[in-house]
Design an enzyme around this catalytic site. Structure first.
Site, PDB file in Angstrom:
ATOM      1  N   SER A 218       0.829  -1.194   0.000  1.00  0.00           N
ATOM      2  CA  SER A 218       0.000   0.000   0.000  1.00  0.00           C
ATOM      3  C   SER A 218       0.870   1.254   0.000  1.00  0.00           C
ATOM      4  CB  SER A 218      -0.957  -0.065   1.190  1.00  0.00           C
ATOM      5  OG  SER A 218      -2.068   0.770   0.990  1.00  0.00           O
ATOM      6  N   GLU A 341      -9.564  -4.761  -4.353  1.00  0.00           N
ATOM      7  CA  GLU A 341      -8.911  -3.701  -3.585  1.00  0.00           C
ATOM      8  C   GLU A 341      -9.924  -2.767  -2.912  1.00  0.00           C
ATOM      9  OE1 GLU A 341      -5.756  -2.763  -2.928  1.00  0.00           O
ATOM     10  OE2 GLU A 341      -4.765  -4.435  -3.932  1.00  0.00           O
ATOM     11  N   HIS A 456      -8.229  -5.040  -0.062  1.00  0.00           N
ATOM     12  CA  HIS A 456      -6.949  -4.398   0.253  1.00  0.00           C
ATOM     13  C   HIS A 456      -6.533  -4.766   1.683  1.00  0.00           C
ATOM     14  CE1 HIS A 456      -3.983  -1.227  -0.400  1.00  0.00           C
ATOM     15  NE2 HIS A 456      -4.312  -0.646   0.735  1.00  0.00           N
TER      16      HIS A 456
END
Length: 559
Positions: A218, A341, A456
């Site tokens: 990330s 995500e 995510h």
């Protein structure tokens, strides 16, 4: 949603401490570093050296300056506990926290399996945590399994680090910028200082400084991209791992935008916009005051940005130009993202509607996909326009607005990632993955109408055991909403991923050697993605493009 997603656009890496006194030895190993000796602790066959300073505290006049070398110490320093977390306010609910007001936070931790031959040269992984460059800390990541390599991988020395966040890490002020030192991307300068520490010291821990893989998820993945592009990072690493996602490099800001955002912060702080008094005023602000302007535990103030930016020195030019021209540090790259995500963000949005929580409705979906409404993860300029709604009708997703929103936001992330990997693969060995396993436990509470699927951050627990997003995070079964850890099949996938990551650190190839089961990514429709699922499989770029509707997104995304 736009402001909330932008505040998270570089991703969340949760914050919690996995360390406990259970299983710790009282007489740990001693290692001599360039700054002095450190005594670590041993737990379950892993030697851990915690809270080692890699730079001096960036406090007082050192605020908004490049990190300075750590001061040497005499005797043996206890490296048995994590050091302070870097200053941060925004907690993002169940998946981050706690608040910290400490600027004395430039510390790292080293994990190495006990009992190897003294002169063993293991590969190295340096982990950059996520957290939108606003939150996060190294404490949350138990690197024990990576250090062992799991049952099929390579023993590896793993280093996890803290670095400056938010305004303290990413800031542009005319007076400070003119002081004659590298400026602006202090987050990146901290990481480069840690990488120099690794080059100088890691051999003492049994690591090979010629085999250093930088890895991050990330915000960490965004920062990995900066290091691939920064001439100041050249020679500090030899492989790169970008998790969720290589495509996020498109979010680096032009300097003009960062200058304006930083000026907004300076004005809100009540400091002069320029001149020596501006720098003095800003450096005299309390950390609490900085964080008060920066945000709250629930959200962050859009007068600042957590994104690295093109400053001309640390990040010399736009990523697109650099990738296309081949102006980057040419090391093997392993990169990819999760299938869903955006389910992280739809879940966060629903979490903050309650209690009780309420799911995205068909009416809200229609409003978000109307002409002129912004696309969270395309870029700062793109709008959905009405044709996006036609491309993603609710009827194609069982009339489920959250599933439709997942795809309308996740797909452009996936297509941008493919675009970036295609450019990089022309220059260096590249390995692409698509994490598609949709049933792993996750740390959001069970909410009506919501399932994280392959959201995510859900893949982190496969590399760092029991990672659960924060001090209030507990991994929950997606169906029952009850706590559970990885099951036997998921543990097998974890073993495979740990082997791939450590093999890549060792040789620049996730297979160790050869082209199976994970083929090198070569670009073009016949190139292969490695699909991390149960079981694993391969998909061609042509299949990837069809699944994520890249023919639709490519002309609508500004790369």
């Amino acid at each position: 949603m736009m402001a909330f997603a932008l505040s998270l656009l570089i991703g969340l890496g949760g914050i919690s401490s996995f360390a406990s006194t259970k299983g710790l030895s009282s007489d740990g190993p001693v290692i001599h570093t360039a700054s002095g000796a450190v005594r670590g602790v041993t737990r379950d066959g892993i030697n851990m050296f915690l809270g080692i300073p890699y730079a001096s505290p960036p406090v007082g006049d050192l605020r908004w300056r490049p990190p300075q070398p750590a001061k040497p110490w005499s005797g043996v320093r206890a490296a048995t506990h994590f050091a302070s977390t870097c200053a941060q306010a925004t907690q993002f609910g169940v998946f981050a926290g706690p608040v910290s007001t400490s600027e004395d936070c430039l510390y790292l931790n080293v994990f190495v399996a006990k009992g190897a031959p003294k002169n063993a040269k293991r590969p190295v992984i340096v982990w950059l945590h996520g957290g939108a460059n606003l939150s996060g800390e190294s404490d949350d990541y138990d690197a024990s399994k990576l250090a062992t390599g799991g049952p099929d991988g390579v023993e590896t020395v793993v280093v996890t680090i803290n670095y400056r966040l938010g305004v303290l890490g990413l800031f542009s002020n005319p007076a400070i910028n003119s002081e004659g030192h590298p400026w602006g991307n202090y987050t990146i300068l901290d990481q480069q200082a840690a990488l120099r520490w690794v080059q100088q010291n890691i051999a003492a821990f049994g690591g090979d400084p010629t085999k250093v893989a930088i890895a991050g998820q990330s915000a960490g993945a965004v920062n990995i991209g900066v290091h691939m592009l920064s001439p100041l990072s050249k020679g500090l690493f030899s492989r790169a791992i970008s998790q969720s996602s290589p495509g996020f490099t498109a979010w680096y800001l032009p300097r003009t935008i960062q200058d304006q955002l930083s000026a907004n912060f300076t004005k809100q702080a009540g400091c002069p916009e320029s001149g020596e008094e501006s720098a003095k005023c800003l450096r005299n602000l309390s950390v609490a005051r900085i964080l008060q302007i920066e945000g709250t535990p629930k959200s962050f103030n859009m007068v600042v940005s957590p994104s690295p930016f093109v400053d001309g020195t640390i990040l010399p030019s736009s990523p697109e130009q650099a990738w296309q021209a081949g102006n980057f540090n040419k090391v093997p790259l392993l990169g990819g993202s999760t299938k869903d995500e955006y389910m992280f963000f739809t879940g966060a949005a629903e979490y903050f509607t309650g209690p009780p929580q309420s799911s995205l409705t068909a009416k809200e979906y229609a409003a978000k996909t109307a002409g002129g409404q912004p696309c969270d993860f395309c870029n700062f300029e793109f709008s959905f326009r009405s044709d996006a709604a036609a491309q993603y009708p609710l009827s194609s997703y069982g009339d489920d607005p959250m599933m439709a929103m997942d795809r309308i936001e996740s797909d452009p992330i996936k297509c941008r990632e493919l675009h970036v990997l295609n450019m990089i693969s022309k220059r260096v060995p590249t390995y692409a993955y698509d994490f598609s396993y949709r049933n792993a436990p996750y740390y959001y509470p069970k909410m009506s109408g919501y399932r994280p699927l392959a959201a995510h951050t859900i893949d982190i627990q496969f590399l760092f055991p029991k990672w659960h997003g924060g001090p209030l995070g507990v991994n929950l079964d997606q169906e029952t909403g009850q706590p559970r850890e990885l099951n036997a099949q998921e543990t097998k996938l974890s073993d495979e991923m740990v082997a791939e990551w450590t093999n890549f650190a060792d040789t620049g190839n996730p297979n160790g050697k050869g082209d199976a089961p994970w083929p090198r990514f070569t670009g073009g429709d016949d190139a292969k993605y490695f699909v991390q699922d149960i079981p694993t499989s391969l998909e061609s770029v042509a299949e990837f493009r069809k699944q994520y509707q890249c023919d639709f997104w490519d002309p609508r995304i500004k790369y």
